[in-house]
Design an enzyme around this catalytic site. Structure first.
Site, PDB file in Angstrom:
ATOM      1  N   HIS A  49       0.839  -1.157  -0.075  1.00  0.00           N
ATOM      2  CA  HIS A  49      -0.021  -0.175   0.028  1.00  0.00           C
ATOM      3  C   HIS A  49       0.832   1.466  -0.006  1.00  0.00           C
ATOM      4  CE1 HIS A  49      -4.109  -1.888   1.728  1.00  0.00           C
ATOM      5  NE2 HIS A  49      -3.474  -2.568   0.812  1.00  0.00           N
ATOM      6  N   TYR A  53      -8.514   4.915   8.075  1.00  0.00           N
ATOM      7  CA  TYR A  53      -8.681   5.398   9.347  1.00  0.00           C
ATOM      8  C   TYR A  53      -9.767   6.421   9.555  1.00  0.00           C
ATOM      9  CZ  TYR A  53      -4.073   2.896  10.440  1.00  0.00           C
ATOM     10  OH  TYR A  53      -3.331   1.797  10.483  1.00  0.00           O
ATOM     11  N   PRO A  84      -2.804  -0.179  19.069  1.00  0.00           N
ATOM     12  CA  PRO A  84      -2.617  -0.859  17.612  1.00  0.00           C
ATOM     13  C   PRO A  84      -2.707   0.352  16.548  1.00  0.00           C
ATOM     14  CG  PRO A  84      -4.547  -1.585  18.744  1.00  0.00           C
ATOM     15  CD  PRO A  84      -4.003  -0.790  19.729  1.00  0.00           C
ATOM     16  N   LYS A 121       2.246  -0.525  15.165  1.00  0.00           N
ATOM     17  CA  LYS A 121       3.666  -0.488  15.435  1.00  0.00           C
ATOM     18  C   LYS A 121       4.041  -1.917  16.349  1.00  0.00           C
ATOM     19  CE  LYS A 121       5.185   2.964  13.438  1.00  0.00           C
ATOM     20  NZ  LYS A 121       4.986   2.388  12.269  1.00  0.00           N
ATOM     21  N   TYR A 144       4.689   6.284   9.988  1.00  0.00           N
ATOM     22  CA  TYR A 144       3.773   5.259   9.703  1.00  0.00           C
ATOM     23  C   TYR A 144       4.580   3.933   8.853  1.00  0.00           C
ATOM     24  CZ  TYR A 144      -0.539   2.636   8.659  1.00  0.00           C
ATOM     25  OH  TYR A 144      -1.475   1.656   8.488  1.00  0.00           O
TER      26      TYR A 144
HETATM   27  P1  FAD Z   1       3.944 -12.316  21.165  1.00  0.00           P
HETATM   28  O1  FAD Z   1       3.396 -12.250  19.848  1.00  0.00           O
HETATM   29  O2  FAD Z   1       3.069 -12.007  22.259  1.00  0.00           O
HETATM   30  O3  FAD Z   1       4.766 -13.478  21.389  1.00  0.00           O
HETATM   31  C1  FAD Z   1       5.119 -14.096  22.665  1.00  0.00           C
HETATM   32  C2  FAD Z   1       4.981 -15.560  22.345  1.00  0.00           C
HETATM   33  O4  FAD Z   1       5.547 -15.875  23.763  1.00  0.00           O
HETATM   34  C3  FAD Z   1       3.733 -16.176  22.550  1.00  0.00           C
HETATM   35  O5  FAD Z   1       3.647 -16.869  21.549  1.00  0.00           O
HETATM   36  C4  FAD Z   1       3.312 -16.604  23.764  1.00  0.00           C
HETATM   37  O6  FAD Z   1       2.734 -18.088  23.643  1.00  0.00           O
HETATM   38  C5  FAD Z   1       4.777 -17.163  24.241  1.00  0.00           C
HETATM   39  N1  FAD Z   1       4.908 -17.172  25.708  1.00  0.00           N
HETATM   40  C6  FAD Z   1       4.402 -16.274  26.578  1.00  0.00           C
HETATM   41  N2  FAD Z   1       4.579 -16.631  27.940  1.00  0.00           N
HETATM   42  C7  FAD Z   1       5.136 -17.833  27.831  1.00  0.00           C
HETATM   43  C8  FAD Z   1       6.278 -18.387  28.895  1.00  0.00           C
HETATM   44  N3  FAD Z   1       5.844 -18.161  30.144  1.00  0.00           N
HETATM   45  N4  FAD Z   1       7.024 -19.644  28.320  1.00  0.00           N
HETATM   46  C9  FAD Z   1       7.205 -19.652  27.271  1.00  0.00           C
HETATM   47  N5  FAD Z   1       6.289 -18.960  26.172  1.00  0.00           N
HETATM   48  C10 FAD Z   1       5.622 -18.066  26.622  1.00  0.00           C
HETATM   49  N6  FAD Z   1      -0.668  -4.914  16.784  1.00  0.00           N
HETATM   50  C11 FAD Z   1      -0.882  -4.123  15.978  1.00  0.00           C
HETATM   51  O7  FAD Z   1       0.046  -3.179  15.267  1.00  0.00           O
HETATM   52  N7  FAD Z   1      -2.112  -4.132  15.360  1.00  0.00           N
HETATM   53  C12 FAD Z   1      -3.090  -5.217  15.950  1.00  0.00           C
HETATM   54  O8  FAD Z   1      -4.015  -5.130  15.097  1.00  0.00           O
HETATM   55  C13 FAD Z   1      -2.652  -5.810  16.940  1.00  0.00           C
HETATM   56  N8  FAD Z   1      -3.700  -6.785  17.297  1.00  0.00           N
HETATM   57  C14 FAD Z   1      -3.357  -7.570  18.469  1.00  0.00           C
HETATM   58  C15 FAD Z   1      -4.249  -8.373  19.054  1.00  0.00           C
HETATM   59  C16 FAD Z   1      -3.939  -9.061  20.136  1.00  0.00           C
HETATM   60  C17 FAD Z   1      -5.093 -10.007  20.723  1.00  0.00           C
HETATM   61  C18 FAD Z   1      -2.667  -8.912  20.955  1.00  0.00           C
HETATM   62  C19 FAD Z   1      -2.300  -9.771  22.134  1.00  0.00           C
HETATM   63  C20 FAD Z   1      -1.737  -8.225  20.254  1.00  0.00           C
HETATM   64  C21 FAD Z   1      -2.204  -7.356  19.060  1.00  0.00           C
HETATM   65  N9  FAD Z   1      -1.036  -6.471  18.464  1.00  0.00           N
HETATM   66  C22 FAD Z   1      -1.482  -5.718  17.454  1.00  0.00           C
HETATM   67  C23 FAD Z   1       0.147  -6.471  18.847  1.00  0.00           C
HETATM   68  C24 FAD Z   1       1.356  -7.339  18.092  1.00  0.00           C
HETATM   69  O9  FAD Z   1       0.425  -8.415  17.748  1.00  0.00           O
HETATM   70  C25 FAD Z   1       2.482  -7.541  18.940  1.00  0.00           C
HETATM   71  O10 FAD Z   1       3.186  -6.310  19.336  1.00  0.00           O
HETATM   72  C26 FAD Z   1       3.372  -8.784  18.611  1.00  0.00           C
HETATM   73  O11 FAD Z   1       2.679  -9.933  18.692  1.00  0.00           O
HETATM   74  C27 FAD Z   1       4.615  -8.805  19.452  1.00  0.00           C
HETATM   75  O12 FAD Z   1       5.488  -9.670  19.342  1.00  0.00           O
HETATM   76  P2  FAD Z   1       6.156 -10.513  20.725  1.00  0.00           P
HETATM   77  O13 FAD Z   1       6.718 -11.752  19.843  1.00  0.00           O
HETATM   78  O14 FAD Z   1       6.922  -9.399  21.211  1.00  0.00           O
HETATM   79  O15 FAD Z   1       5.140 -10.896  21.329  1.00  0.00           O
HETATM   80  C1  DHB Z   2      -4.210  -3.413  10.967  1.00  0.00           C
HETATM   81  C2  DHB Z   2      -3.927  -3.512  12.282  1.00  0.00           C
HETATM   82  C3  DHB Z   2      -3.668  -2.356  12.922  1.00  0.00           C
HETATM   83  O1  DHB Z   2      -3.515  -1.955  14.096  1.00  0.00           O
HETATM   84  C4  DHB Z   2      -3.548  -0.953  12.138  1.00  0.00           C
HETATM   85  O2  DHB Z   2      -3.223  -0.015  12.609  1.00  0.00           O
HETATM   86  C5  DHB Z   2      -3.960  -1.206  10.621  1.00  0.00           C
HETATM   87  C6  DHB Z   2      -4.138  -2.625  10.246  1.00  0.00           C
HETATM   88  C7  DHB Z   2      -4.765  -4.763  10.305  1.00  0.00           C
HETATM   89  O3  DHB Z   2      -4.908  -5.725  11.256  1.00  0.00           O
HETATM   90  O4  DHB Z   2      -4.963  -5.148   9.394  1.00  0.00           O
END
Ligand code: FAD
Ligand code: DHB
Length: 391
Positions: free
Chosen positions: A73, A202, A293, A297, A385
């Site tokens: 995009h 948005y 979200p 980021k 962004y």
């Molecule tokens: P995570 O993806 O949370 O990965 C952590 C991993 O560690 C998981 O697989 C978990 O199972 C594992 N874990 C946890 N505890 C333990 C333990 N004690 N022992 C072993 N393993 C463990 N960001 C956006 O920008 N847009 C969105 O729309 C958006 N939607 C989201 C929706 C949800 C429900 C959530 C929770 C987050 C969302 N986010 C979104 C944020 C984005 O998904 C996260 O910032 C991203 O996943 C961060 O990655 P990470 O690897 O740091 O953590």
């Molecule tokens: C999506 C999620 C976001 O948090 C955002 O700012 C834009 C798009 C998505 O899930 O597509």
């Protein structure tokens, strides 16, 4: 007992990307993950990849499917007072862009690449406990069959998300937590429908924020601001579509509706833990910080953290220098606070605040007018962004 150079807790974007980058640098790691592989590969989360994240995936050999199936995009729309205003990301940032490609697809690609390279990933582990993180770190756990295991490592990377065990392993008196909780959440849906717009929208409306995103030619991702304590059961398909139509109305625009097959509500907060290190434990991604979200980021910051950490670990293991590791927290926090500001800014510009006065409402609209009419203000939005350069 298993030995490795870097013991990684968590197979999310942070843990998997770190393991992948370390492997390319000839550094050994083992990943301990509490959930089964299938659950990780099916959890619906973020969808927007910064240019940096895309470039890193492509350059390190895990971007094949992303290049084929992701949607590039070059802009997005702000919509308010019934009108759309395009932010031309590419024109404002020397040709940079974002790619819409779901987080769980990124995870599938990383898991496959790690397993093809012979990586040791333990899915479904429990009772993960960190020991002696200040001197000679070990991690104890039970494997998926309930057998006790132990991992001895030189460094622990805590990549276990917001509710993991790594951050609490930094003694409370050694760290400072910064938290802001927002009085609203996001209601997210996946719907079987064609795209309603060729770019993301948005939308700010007096009833609250709405976001129109996409996943494929037949599946669309949309969100709207809601009460974080609300329940998805309170929202029928008809009620969801009516709310989304109202919040995105204007210039004859109508969303293309379809069967809704996934609904969830996520609370919103801003959080940072400083520093992101204690002894030989380094935390990255959501383990160290959370952003609302609105700026898209979360996933990208997780990748940026482990990019910095992987470079620091390379210097540590290859050149015996811990300079990079000592600088890791401060380096990562610079970008994190930039993203915190941007995510808060986007959130505050677009959401309805219950206690807002008529003054606040007009000020909010004036701010949206500014970022959509002044080229320098629009460029600030666009640069943040698409993402500032890594490293
Ligand atoms: P995570 O993806 O949370 O990965 C952590 C991993 O560690 C998981 O697989 C978990 O199972 C594992 N874990 C946890 N505890 C333990 C333990 N004690 N022992 C072993 N393993 C463990 N960001 C956006 O920008 N847009 C969105 O729309 C958006 N939607 C989201 C929706 C949800 C429900 C959530 C929770 C987050 C969302 N986010 C979104 C944020 C984005 O998904 C996260 O910032 C991203 O996943 C961060 O990655 P990470 O690897 O740091 O953590
Ligand atoms: C999506 C999620 C976001 O948090 C955002 O700012 C834009 C798009 C998505 O899930 O597509």
């Amino acid at each position: 007992m298993t030995r490795t150079q870097v013991g990684i807790i968590g197979a999310g974007p942070a843990g998997l990307m770190l393991s992948h980058l370390l492997h390319l640098a000839g550094i050994d790691s083992v990943i301990l993950e509490s959930r089964p592989r299938k659950a990780i590969e099916e959890t619906i989360r973020a969808g927007v990849l910064e240019q940096n994240t895309v470039d890193l995936m492509v350059e390190t050999g895990v971007g094949e499917r992303l290049k084929r199936e992701g949607f590039v995009h070059h802009g997005f729309d702000f919509r308010f007072e019934g009108h759309s205003h395009r932010i031309d990301l590419s024109a404002l940032t020397n040709g940079r862009a974002i790619t819409v490609y779901a987080q769980h697809e990124v995870l599938k690609d990383l898991i496959q690449a790690r397993l093809d390279a012979g990586a040791d990933i333990r899915f479904g582990v429990g009772d993960v406990v960190l020991h002696d993180v200040a001197s000679s770190p070990r991690i104890t756990f039970t494997d998926a069959d309930g057998k006790a295991g132990e991992l001895a490592c030189e460094i622990i990377a805590g990549c276990d998300g917001s509710y993991g065990v790594s951050r609490p392993a930094i003694p409370a008196e050694m760290r400072r937590d910064f938290l802001r909780i927002y009085p609203f959440g996001w209601f997210g849906i996946l719907a079987e429908a064609p795209p309603s717009s060729h770019e993301l929208i948005y939308a700010r409306h007096d009833r609250g924020f709405a976001l129109i995103s996409t996943r494929s030619a037949d599946v669309q991702r949309m969100y709207f601001q809601c009460d974080p304590a609300d329940s998805v059961e309170n929202w029928s398909e008809d009620r969801i579509w009516e709310e989304l139509q109202t919040r995105t109305e204007g210039e004859g625009f109508r969303l293309k509706e379809g069967r809704i097959f996934q609904k969830n509500i996520v609370p919103m907060r801003s959080f940072v833990c400083e520093p992101m290190q204690y002894g030989r434990l380094f935390i990255a991604g959501d383990a160290a910080h959370t952003v609302p979200p609105t700026g898209a980021k979360g996933l990208n910051l997780a990748v940026a953290d482990v990019f910095v950490l992987s470079r620091a670990l390379e210097r540590f293991f290859k050149a015996g220098s811990d300079e990079g590791l000592q600088a890791y927290s401060a380096t990562a926090l610079k970008r994190i606070w930039r993203a915190q500001h941007f995510s808060w800014w986007m959130t505050s510009m677009l959401h309805r605040f219950e206690d807002a006065t008529e003054f606040d409402r007009r000020r909010q609209l004036a701010e949206l007018e500014l970022v959509t009419s002044s080229e320098s203000a629009a460029r600030t939005i666009a640069e943040n962004y698409v993402g500032l350069p890594l490293g």
